[in-house]
Design a protein around this motif. Structure first.
Motif, PDB file in Angstrom:
ATOM      1  N   GLY A  68       0.642  -1.087   0.033  1.00  0.00           N
ATOM      2  CA  GLY A  68      -0.133  -0.122   0.114  1.00  0.00           C
ATOM      3  C   GLY A  68       0.727   1.183   0.050  1.00  0.00           C
ATOM      4  O   GLY A  68       0.390   2.374   0.033  1.00  0.00           O
ATOM      5  N   ILE A  69       2.055   1.302   0.142  1.00  0.00           N
ATOM      6  CA  ILE A  69       3.183   2.288  -0.046  1.00  0.00           C
ATOM      7  C   ILE A  69       3.247   2.727  -1.184  1.00  0.00           C
ATOM      8  O   ILE A  69       3.869   2.058  -2.254  1.00  0.00           O
ATOM      9  N   ILE A  70       3.172   3.923  -1.437  1.00  0.00           N
ATOM     10  CA  ILE A  70       3.597   4.673  -2.949  1.00  0.00           C
ATOM     11  C   ILE A  70       4.784   5.638  -2.487  1.00  0.00           C
ATOM     12  O   ILE A  70       4.827   6.344  -1.694  1.00  0.00           O
ATOM     13  N   GLY A  71       6.138   5.477  -3.052  1.00  0.00           N
ATOM     14  CA  GLY A  71       7.137   6.138  -2.983  1.00  0.00           C
ATOM     15  C   GLY A  71       6.883   7.526  -3.914  1.00  0.00           C
ATOM     16  O   GLY A  71       6.497   7.748  -4.846  1.00  0.00           O
ATOM     17  N   VAL A  72       7.293   8.651  -2.949  1.00  0.00           N
ATOM     18  CA  VAL A  72       7.306   9.998  -3.661  1.00  0.00           C
ATOM     19  C   VAL A  72       8.616  10.433  -3.612  1.00  0.00           C
ATOM     20  O   VAL A  72       9.218  10.668  -2.434  1.00  0.00           O
ATOM     21  N   TYR A  73       9.341  10.698  -4.614  1.00  0.00           N
ATOM     22  CA  TYR A  73      10.806  10.984  -4.859  1.00  0.00           C
ATOM     23  C   TYR A  73      11.036  12.473  -5.338  1.00  0.00           C
ATOM     24  O   TYR A  73      10.623  12.489  -6.266  1.00  0.00           O
ATOM     25  N   SER A  74      11.795  13.370  -4.648  1.00  0.00           N
ATOM     26  CA  SER A  74      11.883  14.616  -4.971  1.00  0.00           C
ATOM     27  C   SER A  74      13.107  15.298  -4.644  1.00  0.00           C
ATOM     28  O   SER A  74      14.105  14.798  -3.558  1.00  0.00           O
ATOM     29  N   ALA A  75      13.788  16.024  -5.286  1.00  0.00           N
ATOM     30  CA  ALA A  75      14.802  16.973  -4.978  1.00  0.00           C
ATOM     31  C   ALA A  75      14.426  17.797  -3.738  1.00  0.00           C
ATOM     32  O   ALA A  75      13.239  17.860  -3.554  1.00  0.00           O
ATOM     33  N   VAL A  76      15.515  18.493  -3.107  1.00  0.00           N
ATOM     34  CA  VAL A  76      15.115  19.438  -2.156  1.00  0.00           C
ATOM     35  C   VAL A  76      14.076  20.505  -2.419  1.00  0.00           C
ATOM     36  O   VAL A  76      13.987  20.914  -3.604  1.00  0.00           O
ATOM     37  N   ILE A  77      13.140  20.704  -1.459  1.00  0.00           N
ATOM     38  CA  ILE A  77      11.831  21.551  -1.832  1.00  0.00           C
ATOM     39  C   ILE A  77      12.365  22.973  -1.461  1.00  0.00           C
ATOM     40  O   ILE A  77      12.449  23.376  -0.299  1.00  0.00           O
ATOM     41  N   ARG A  78      12.563  23.759  -2.419  1.00  0.00           N
ATOM     42  CA  ARG A  78      12.802  25.129  -2.375  1.00  0.00           C
ATOM     43  C   ARG A  78      12.209  26.195  -2.947  1.00  0.00           C
ATOM     44  O   ARG A  78      12.225  27.213  -2.972  1.00  0.00           O
ATOM     45  N   ASP A  79      10.917  25.606  -3.608  1.00  0.00           N
ATOM     46  CA  ASP A  79      10.202  26.565  -4.459  1.00  0.00           C
ATOM     47  C   ASP A  79       8.690  26.545  -4.391  1.00  0.00           C
ATOM     48  O   ASP A  79       8.253  25.228  -3.655  1.00  0.00           O
ATOM     49  N   ALA A  80       7.843  27.220  -4.484  1.00  0.00           N
ATOM     50  CA  ALA A  80       6.407  27.261  -4.244  1.00  0.00           C
ATOM     51  C   ALA A  80       5.751  26.049  -4.959  1.00  0.00           C
ATOM     52  O   ALA A  80       4.861  25.412  -4.468  1.00  0.00           O
ATOM     53  N   VAL A  81       6.350  26.075  -6.237  1.00  0.00           N
ATOM     54  CA  VAL A  81       5.775  25.099  -7.181  1.00  0.00           C
ATOM     55  C   VAL A  81       5.839  23.523  -6.434  1.00  0.00           C
ATOM     56  O   VAL A  81       4.891  22.829  -6.454  1.00  0.00           O
ATOM     57  N   ARG A  82       6.846  23.106  -6.140  1.00  0.00           N
ATOM     58  CA  ARG A  82       7.354  21.719  -5.668  1.00  0.00           C
ATOM     59  C   ARG A  82       6.587  21.648  -4.275  1.00  0.00           C
ATOM     60  O   ARG A  82       6.173  20.597  -4.032  1.00  0.00           O
ATOM     61  N   THR A  83       6.638  22.621  -3.693  1.00  0.00           N
ATOM     62  CA  THR A  83       5.734  22.661  -2.091  1.00  0.00           C
ATOM     63  C   THR A  83       4.377  22.254  -2.454  1.00  0.00           C
ATOM     64  O   THR A  83       4.232  21.407  -1.771  1.00  0.00           O
ATOM     65  N   GLU A  84       3.765  23.129  -3.219  1.00  0.00           N
ATOM     66  CA  GLU A  84       2.151  22.651  -3.351  1.00  0.00           C
ATOM     67  C   GLU A  84       1.947  21.513  -4.152  1.00  0.00           C
ATOM     68  O   GLU A  84       1.129  20.814  -3.765  1.00  0.00           O
ATOM     69  N   LEU A  85       2.854  21.142  -5.172  1.00  0.00           N
ATOM     70  CA  LEU A  85       2.645  19.912  -5.703  1.00  0.00           C
ATOM     71  C   LEU A  85       2.847  18.693  -4.774  1.00  0.00           C
ATOM     72  O   LEU A  85       1.892  17.589  -4.753  1.00  0.00           O
ATOM     73  N   ILE A  86       3.824  18.517  -3.970  1.00  0.00           N
ATOM     74  CA  ILE A  86       4.078  17.567  -2.949  1.00  0.00           C
ATOM     75  C   ILE A  86       3.189  17.683  -1.932  1.00  0.00           C
ATOM     76  O   ILE A  86       2.468  16.451  -1.460  1.00  0.00           O
ATOM     77  N   ASN A  87       2.698  18.556  -1.340  1.00  0.00           N
ATOM     78  CA  ASN A  87       1.792  18.680  -0.570  1.00  0.00           C
ATOM     79  C   ASN A  87       0.483  18.217  -0.841  1.00  0.00           C
ATOM     80  O   ASN A  87      -0.323  17.243  -0.446  1.00  0.00           O
ATOM     81  N   ARG A  88      -0.129  18.639  -2.046  1.00  0.00           N
ATOM     82  CA  ARG A  88      -1.318  18.119  -2.610  1.00  0.00           C
ATOM     83  C   ARG A  88      -1.118  16.387  -3.068  1.00  0.00           C
ATOM     84  O   ARG A  88      -1.970  15.787  -2.675  1.00  0.00           O
ATOM     85  N   LEU A  89      -0.072  16.085  -3.537  1.00  0.00           N
ATOM     86  CA  LEU A  89      -0.060  14.783  -3.896  1.00  0.00           C
ATOM     87  C   LEU A  89      -0.060  13.761  -2.763  1.00  0.00           C
ATOM     88  O   LEU A  89      -0.643  12.812  -2.720  1.00  0.00           O
ATOM     89  N   LEU A  90       0.691  14.120  -1.692  1.00  0.00           N
ATOM     90  CA  LEU A  90       0.670  13.252  -0.424  1.00  0.00           C
ATOM     91  C   LEU A  90      -0.699  13.101   0.053  1.00  0.00           C
ATOM     92  O   LEU A  90      -1.112  12.102   0.261  1.00  0.00           O
ATOM     93  N   GLN A  91      -1.313  14.276   0.058  1.00  0.00           N
ATOM     94  CA  GLN A  91      -2.684  14.330   0.480  1.00  0.00           C
ATOM     95  C   GLN A  91      -3.823  13.314  -0.314  1.00  0.00           C
ATOM     96  O   GLN A  91      -4.498  12.751   0.263  1.00  0.00           O
ATOM     97  N   GLU A  92      -3.595  13.520  -1.709  1.00  0.00           N
ATOM     98  CA  GLU A  92      -4.523  12.996  -2.464  1.00  0.00           C
ATOM     99  C   GLU A  92      -4.025  11.441  -2.601  1.00  0.00           C
ATOM    100  O   GLU A  92      -4.930  10.660  -2.556  1.00  0.00           O
TER     101      GLU A  92
END
Length: 332
Positions: A68-92
């Motif tokens: 049931g685990i989905i890995g989400v892999y990203s570079a260091v979060i330094r910008d608003a786009v990546r922050t919003e994208l990851i927040n929403r993706l984890l929630q969804e």
């Protein structure tokens, strides 16, 4: 309600009996699914708490033969786009009955055999891996055995995995065409001209027979203070571009500040447009026009890709290119 003090673990069926609903409803409610009303979720959550319920993930995994685990892999979060994208993706992903795990790497383009996160994902037996990044990288060999979904990469039909891509050249065309529609014929392209965004700007400007202005010394900007100085400098010139497009909305905001430092006017003296979702765009002295990534629809589509790939592991790769959104504000 009296708490269950027995040594035996409280089951979903017991909670369902107390709540007067199905076991499936309880399961969805405890995972925060929007398919269940907020009132029912709160009621079930309260009953589960009173019964001292704790989920038995090990049993679930053994029964379903899945983690049931989905890995989400990203570079260091330094910008608003990546922050919003990851927040929403984890929630969804969590709402969609998965358990997301986020791995952050300093440089995701150098992970072959060097990433401790990749080893963690392998040991936890992730069911799929969502990789957030612009440039596809070489993944460890074991990832060939699980679905990999690229999110935010450049379109490339040769890629053997699913992706949800962003065509940055298309974003540039949208921005330049908007400026041309506002009767601007001399346009500063304030970014690296060799990249996809720069190519899109140049192609559109030349096709429309407008005049291209480049950065002084063709030096790429990296900091809003640099773009602010550029705005200040250009506002002192009597002739030059009447509009500017940036591949970074933060740099565009700095540029506007520089213009206004010299008492210049935006958009009367210089129209400005930036690329990237920028949550502060409306709060600037002159709200910034932006070409934005459709983050909400990207996340919805990414979760759907995960679902489809887990349901049909052998189906051909699904390649989707997300269209950008033009958000017109006062800066143009």
């Amino acid at each position: 309600m009296k708490k269950n003090n027995n040594k035996t673990r409280t089951t979903l069926r017991e909670i369902a009996q107390k709540a007067g609903c199905s076991v499936n409803t309880v399961s969805l409610a405890l995972r925060g699914s929007n398919r269940i009303s907020q009132q029912m979720r709160s009621r079930i959550s309260k009953i589960a708490q009173d019964l001292n319920y704790t989920p038995n993930y090990a049993a679930q995994n053994l029964r379903n033969q899945r983690s049931g685990i989905i890995g989400v892999y990203s570079a260091v979060i330094r910008d608003a786009v990546r922050t919003e994208l990851i927040n929403r993706l984890l929630q969804e992903l969590h709402t969609a009955e998965y358990r997301p795990m986020l791995g952050i790497e300093q440089d995701i383009n150098d992970i072959q055999g060097n990433s401790t996160w990749m080893e963690t994902f392998r040991l936890l037996n992730v069911e799929a891996l969502v990789v957030i990044g612009r440039i596809p990288m070489e993944l460890p060999g074991w990832t060939h055995q699980i679905p990999v979904i690229l999110l935010g990469c450049e379109p490339d039909e040769t890629l053997p995995c699913d992706y949800l891509a962003l065509d940055r050249a298309q974003a540039a065309r949208i921005g330049v065409e908007h400026l041309i529609a506002r009767n601007h014929r001399e346009i500063l392209v304030a970014c690296e001209l060799e990249g996809d965004f720069g190519h899109g700007c140049i192609e559109t400007i030349r096709r429309s027979r407008c005049k291209l202005h480049k950065l002084p010394m063709e030096k790429e900007l990296y900091d809003p203070q640099e773009s602010r100085l550029l705005g200040y400098t250009l506002s002192r010139q009597s002739r030059g571009p009447t509009a500017a497009i940036f591949n970074d909305s933060g740099l565009a905001a700095g540029f506007m500040c520089g213009i206004m430092d010299r008492h210049g006017r935006v958009p009367e003296d210089m129209a400005v447009i930036g690329y990237d979702y920028f949550p502060w765009a409306d709060m600037l002295a002159v709200p910034l026009t932006t070409v934005e990534q459709p983050i909400e629809s990207m996340v919805t589509a990414a979760v759907e890709l995960v679902r489809k790939r887990l349901a049909e592991p052998s189906a051909p790769p699904i390649h989707i290119v997300q269209p950008h959104n033009l958000v017109i504000r006062k800066s143009t």
